[in-house]
Write an enzyme that holds these catalytic residues in place. Structure first.
Site, PDB file in Angstrom:
ATOM      1  N   LYS A   1      22.035 -21.436   6.387  1.00  0.00           N
ATOM      2  CA  LYS A   1      22.797 -22.540   5.800  1.00  0.00           C
ATOM      3  C   LYS A   1      22.669 -22.490   4.282  1.00  0.00           C
ATOM      4  O   LYS A   1      21.672 -22.003   3.750  1.00  0.00           O
ATOM      5  CB  LYS A   1      22.249 -23.904   6.254  1.00  0.00           C
ATOM      6  CG  LYS A   1      22.429 -24.233   7.699  1.00  0.00           C
ATOM      7  CD  LYS A   1      21.868 -25.635   7.971  1.00  0.00           C
ATOM      8  CE  LYS A   1      21.974 -26.010   9.428  1.00  0.00           C
ATOM      9  NZ  LYS A   1      21.417 -27.356   9.660  1.00  0.00           N
TER      10      LYS A   1
ATOM     11  N   THR B   1      12.320 -10.526   3.231  1.00  0.00           N
ATOM     12  CA  THR B   1      12.266  -9.224   2.570  1.00  0.00           C
ATOM     13  C   THR B   1      13.230  -9.111   1.403  1.00  0.00           C
ATOM     14  O   THR B   1      13.228  -8.110   0.707  1.00  0.00           O
ATOM     15  CB  THR B   1      12.576  -8.100   3.580  1.00  0.00           C
ATOM     16  OG1 THR B   1      13.878  -8.315   4.126  1.00  0.00           O
ATOM     17  CG2 THR B   1      11.538  -8.068   4.700  1.00  0.00           C
ATOM     18  N   LYS B   2      14.081 -10.138   1.204  1.00  0.00           N
ATOM     19  CA  LYS B   2      15.057 -10.147   0.115  1.00  0.00           C
ATOM     20  C   LYS B   2      15.040 -11.505  -0.571  1.00  0.00           C
ATOM     21  O   LYS B   2      14.699 -12.517   0.048  1.00  0.00           O
ATOM     22  CB  LYS B   2      16.463  -9.883   0.655  1.00  0.00           C
ATOM     23  CG  LYS B   2      16.639  -8.515   1.255  1.00  0.00           C
ATOM     24  CD  LYS B   2      18.044  -8.340   1.765  1.00  0.00           C
ATOM     25  CE  LYS B   2      18.183  -6.982   2.434  1.00  0.00           C
ATOM     26  NZ  LYS B   2      19.466  -6.822   3.077  1.00  0.00           N
TER      27      LYS B   2
ATOM     28  N   ARG C   1      17.472 -14.154   7.214  1.00  0.00           N
ATOM     29  CA  ARG C   1      18.841 -14.158   6.710  1.00  0.00           C
ATOM     30  C   ARG C   1      19.241 -15.610   6.441  1.00  0.00           C
ATOM     31  O   ARG C   1      18.652 -16.538   6.996  1.00  0.00           O
ATOM     32  CB  ARG C   1      19.801 -13.488   7.679  1.00  0.00           C
ATOM     33  CG  ARG C   1      19.917 -14.162   9.002  1.00  0.00           C
ATOM     34  CD  ARG C   1      20.726 -13.330   9.998  1.00  0.00           C
ATOM     35  NE  ARG C   1      21.193 -14.090  11.121  1.00  0.00           N
ATOM     36  CZ  ARG C   1      20.439 -14.638  12.066  1.00  0.00           C
ATOM     37  NH1 ARG C   1      19.142 -14.528  12.011  1.00  0.00           N
ATOM     38  NH2 ARG C   1      20.971 -15.311  13.051  1.00  0.00           N
TER      39      ARG C   1
ATOM     40  N   HIS D   1       0.835  -1.204   0.000  1.00  0.00           N
ATOM     41  CA  HIS D   1       0.000   0.000   0.000  1.00  0.00           C
ATOM     42  C   HIS D   1       0.870   1.253   0.000  1.00  0.00           C
ATOM     43  O   HIS D   1       1.898   1.298   0.671  1.00  0.00           O
ATOM     44  CB  HIS D   1      -0.888   0.032   1.254  1.00  0.00           C
ATOM     45  CG  HIS D   1      -1.913  -1.041   1.274  1.00  0.00           C
ATOM     46  ND1 HIS D   1      -3.148  -0.896   0.693  1.00  0.00           N
ATOM     47  CD2 HIS D   1      -1.897  -2.288   1.797  1.00  0.00           C
ATOM     48  CE1 HIS D   1      -3.846  -2.005   0.854  1.00  0.00           C
ATOM     49  NE2 HIS D   1      -3.106  -2.869   1.521  1.00  0.00           N
TER      50      HIS D   1
END
Length: 164
Positions: free
Chosen positions: A150, A132-133, A147, A79
């Site tokens: 492994k 988010t990545k 993150r 949004h």
């Protein structure tokens, strides 16, 4: 179960949807600019667990043999919120393009995959992670924000911990 616009949802063979799944495919001309309509493409042997929500206004591809644990959320839109003189609900939405969840991946309980993120092949997304990545092939991720914990090393044929 809620399925919006099933004409834009494409299921492969041997898929399963658990209770209270929401597949919300909507058309927003601001998000789906260069496409005729959005597409949610679900490959073969995909399992979508209880209370999962997939919001698609552009294109999401879920490849073969992907498992969703319960309460997973995937979206390809966000949004606008910049104009403080208007309610966020009235400011519209924007997308970040096509998203893919790679074959053989497992998305853990309560994970969230945010707009514009692609998940590689044979990945594990830990329970409660907020991704988010982009996640490369053969990785285990966890946390908020997620993150890499492994990676699979094809030379040693073992999963190797990273410094995350």
């Amino acid at each position: 179960m809620i399925i919006d616009n099933p004409q834009w949802i494409h299921f492969g063979n041997h898929c399963g949807l658990s209770d209270d799944v929401e597949l919300c495919v909507g058309f927003n001309k601001d998000v789906t600019k260069e496409k005729e309509h959005p597409d949610l493409i679900i490959g073969n042997h995909v399992w979508i667990g209880r209370n999962c929500h997939i919001g698609c206004e552009y294109e999401i591809i879920i490849e073969d043999y992907v498992i969703f644990g319960p309460m997973v959320h995937v979206t390809d839109r966000n949004h606008y919120y910049e104009d403080v003189t208007k309610p966020i609900e009235l400011q519209g939405e924007f997308g970040k393009g096509k998203m893919t969840i790679g074959a053989e991946s497992w998305i853990g309980f309560g994970a969230q995959i945010m707009a514009g993120v692609n998940i590689g092949r044979h990945c594990v997304i830990g329970a409660g992670s907020i991704v988010t990545k982009d996640v490369p092939d053969y990785c285990v991720v966890g946390g908020n924000p997620a993150r890499i914990l492994k990676r699979y090393d094809f030379n040693t044929q073992k999963w190797v911990k990273t410094n995350g």
